[in-house]
Design an enzyme around this catalytic site. Structure first.
Site, PDB file in Angstrom:
ATOM      1  N   ALA A 157      24.791  26.685 -47.356  1.00  0.00           N
ATOM      2  CA  ALA A 157      26.110  26.106 -47.620  1.00  0.00           C
ATOM      3  C   ALA A 157      26.278  25.643 -49.058  1.00  0.00           C
ATOM      4  O   ALA A 157      27.283  25.955 -49.709  1.00  0.00           O
ATOM      5  CB  ALA A 157      26.358  24.947 -46.656  1.00  0.00           C
ATOM      6  N   LYS A 211      26.639  29.639 -34.846  1.00  0.00           N
ATOM      7  CA  LYS A 211      25.717  30.693 -34.442  1.00  0.00           C
ATOM      8  C   LYS A 211      24.850  30.234 -33.269  1.00  0.00           C
ATOM      9  O   LYS A 211      24.358  29.124 -33.243  1.00  0.00           O
ATOM     10  CB  LYS A 211      24.809  31.097 -35.615  1.00  0.00           C
ATOM     11  CG  LYS A 211      25.598  31.700 -36.763  1.00  0.00           C
ATOM     12  CD  LYS A 211      26.208  33.020 -36.386  1.00  0.00           C
ATOM     13  CE  LYS A 211      27.341  33.433 -37.295  1.00  0.00           C
ATOM     14  NZ  LYS A 211      28.654  33.008 -36.847  1.00  0.00           N
ATOM     15  N   ARG A 227      15.206  22.668 -41.414  1.00  0.00           N
ATOM     16  CA  ARG A 227      14.686  21.836 -40.341  1.00  0.00           C
ATOM     17  C   ARG A 227      13.830  22.614 -39.345  1.00  0.00           C
ATOM     18  O   ARG A 227      12.794  22.126 -38.883  1.00  0.00           O
ATOM     19  CB  ARG A 227      15.854  21.159 -39.614  1.00  0.00           C
ATOM     20  CG  ARG A 227      16.586  20.158 -40.488  1.00  0.00           C
ATOM     21  CD  ARG A 227      17.904  19.729 -39.882  1.00  0.00           C
ATOM     22  NE  ARG A 227      18.875  20.821 -39.929  1.00  0.00           N
ATOM     23  CZ  ARG A 227      20.144  20.694 -39.587  1.00  0.00           C
ATOM     24  NH1 ARG A 227      20.601  19.519 -39.172  1.00  0.00           N
ATOM     25  NH2 ARG A 227      20.976  21.723 -39.646  1.00  0.00           N
ATOM     26  N   ASN A 228      14.254  23.821 -39.007  1.00  0.00           N
ATOM     27  CA  ASN A 228      13.488  24.586 -38.028  1.00  0.00           C
ATOM     28  C   ASN A 228      12.149  25.032 -38.585  1.00  0.00           C
ATOM     29  O   ASN A 228      11.142  25.026 -37.870  1.00  0.00           O
ATOM     30  CB  ASN A 228      14.309  25.798 -37.578  1.00  0.00           C
ATOM     31  CG  ASN A 228      15.576  25.380 -36.849  1.00  0.00           C
ATOM     32  OD1 ASN A 228      15.527  24.854 -35.756  1.00  0.00           O
ATOM     33  ND2 ASN A 228      16.720  25.610 -37.491  1.00  0.00           N
ATOM     34  N   LYS A 275      18.078  35.445 -35.158  1.00  0.00           N
ATOM     35  CA  LYS A 275      17.273  35.161 -36.353  1.00  0.00           C
ATOM     36  C   LYS A 275      16.825  33.702 -36.358  1.00  0.00           C
ATOM     37  O   LYS A 275      15.773  33.365 -36.915  1.00  0.00           O
ATOM     38  CB  LYS A 275      18.040  35.511 -37.629  1.00  0.00           C
ATOM     39  CG  LYS A 275      19.415  34.876 -37.793  1.00  0.00           C
ATOM     40  CD  LYS A 275      19.414  33.521 -38.428  1.00  0.00           C
ATOM     41  CE  LYS A 275      20.834  32.981 -38.541  1.00  0.00           C
ATOM     42  NZ  LYS A 275      20.914  31.619 -39.064  1.00  0.00           N
TER      43      LYS A 275
END
Length: 353
Positions: free
Chosen positions: A148, A108, A271-272, A199
């Site tokens: 995941a 993505k 993480r973001n 997103k």
């Protein structure tokens, strides 16, 4: 029995091997040059070291030098690299894929030209192909809220397979559908891929509130700034829909799994979000990148760099107005210029005035 090969053996590509193999299909995981330890672990023990799970019987792992063997006769090829490796993947797949195969892009993100023109990643992959081969490959992608590990351990997951040919999409969906992995299909290819890319921009902002609380010493406070987070989320959703329209997709796609649904799950953590929390604490983003999270892959931040960086040229060309996308513009100033966290609230929700 279908044959499915994935280029890239990270957590998401490997997680997708679970529903496919449980449907009795032959699955091959091909590691990139960064995945050698992962492939070695699967070959020796059957365990994916990052997922912490044993892959299903019938899932085979191949090092990159054996990619030809794994991909040559595959019916479906997954692109499972992260967004930083999409150009490398394009070079590899252009060499490895054959006429009649179906590509399913898991990666993505977006890329932008100097004039701000944005491109979805399947189109970036396609640009590396000989045009004759590109016309003989079916181009598709999977989007939607998918952690995941949850896919791998059979938590209910709802996704959309998007592409240009409805029959191809239904065939692909049939390979993956299980009692826990629920697949819908859509020919709004551009709309879904745009939503899935943008997103990631707004997931970074989802961490601000927890950082602000920590800065104020109120991380254990009863009142945890849900109001702040909800307003940021709402503005992000409005901009996500607008980006879809800008790219030529259906804005209503942003209201579903490939838009707000995916943005919701990405905003829950990761993480973001952690990077955004550091910024909320008052740490300049350059310090977060170079010290606090050095070496950590931040795809959301990369998306801000690409998509937010395209807004200036698009504005100069008159494609968009200077008052459009205020949150994305602000986030770009934070990651590109270490702007302080002063949210431009008065620029949001202008349609309500």
């Amino acid at each position: 029995m279908a044959r499915i090969a994935a280029l890239g053996s990270g957590v998401m590509a490997t997680a997708l091997s679970f529903p496919i193999s449980e449907n009795g299909h032959d699955v091959r995981l091909v590691g990139t040059f960064l995945d050698r330890e992962i492939i070695d672990s699967i070959q020796r023990t059957g365990v994916h070291p990052d997922l912490g799970l044993r892959v299903n019987d019938g899932v085979r792992a191949f090092q990159l030098e054996d990619a030809d063997e794994a991909i040559a006769d595959a019916d479906v090829v997954l692109c499972g690299v992260n967004s930083f490796g999409i150009e490398w993947a394009g070079e590899q797949l252009a060499r490895l894929m054959r006429p009649g195969q179906k590509l399913l892009c898991v990666t993505k993100g977006m890329r932008a030209d100097e004039d701000g023109t944005l491109h979805i990643l399947p189109d970036v992959l396609r640009s590396y192909f000989d045009p004759r081969l590109a016309e003989q490959v079916s181009w598709n992608a999977v989007v939607g809220p998918s952690i995941a590990g949850e896919v791998a351990v059979h938590h209910d997951t709802c996704v959309v397979f998007c592409g240009q040919d409805r029959a191809d999409l239904e065939q692909l969906a049939g390979l993956f559908r299980t009692a826990h992995y629920h697949v819908w299909t859509s020919t709004d290819f551009v709309g879904h891929e745009t939503g899935a890319a943008t997103k990631n921009v707004y997931a970074f902002a989802a961490g601000f509130a927890q950082g602000l609380l920590r800065r104020a010493g109120k991380q254990d406070d009863r009142y945890v700034m849900y109001n702040y987070g909800a307003a940021v989320f709402a503005q992000g959703q409005k901009e996500l829909r607008s980006f879809i329209a800008l790219m030529g997709g259906d804005p209503e796609t942003g209201d579903g799994l490939g838009g707000v649904g995916d943005m919701f799950v990405t905003s829950m953590g990761g993480r973001n979000v952690r990077a955004g929390a550091f910024v909320g604490e008052g740490i300049p983003f350059s310090e977060v990148r170079e010290q606090r999270m050095k070496g950590v892959t931040l795809e959301g931040v990369a998306a801000i760099g690409v998509i937010g960086g395209a807004l200036g040229p698009l504005t100069e060309r008159g494609v968009i107005g200077a008052d459009e996308y205020p949150l994305c513009r602000f986030l770009h100033s934070v990651v590109a210029r270490d702007a302080p966290l002063e949210m431009p609230w008065d620029e949001f929700f202008r349609d309500l005035r």
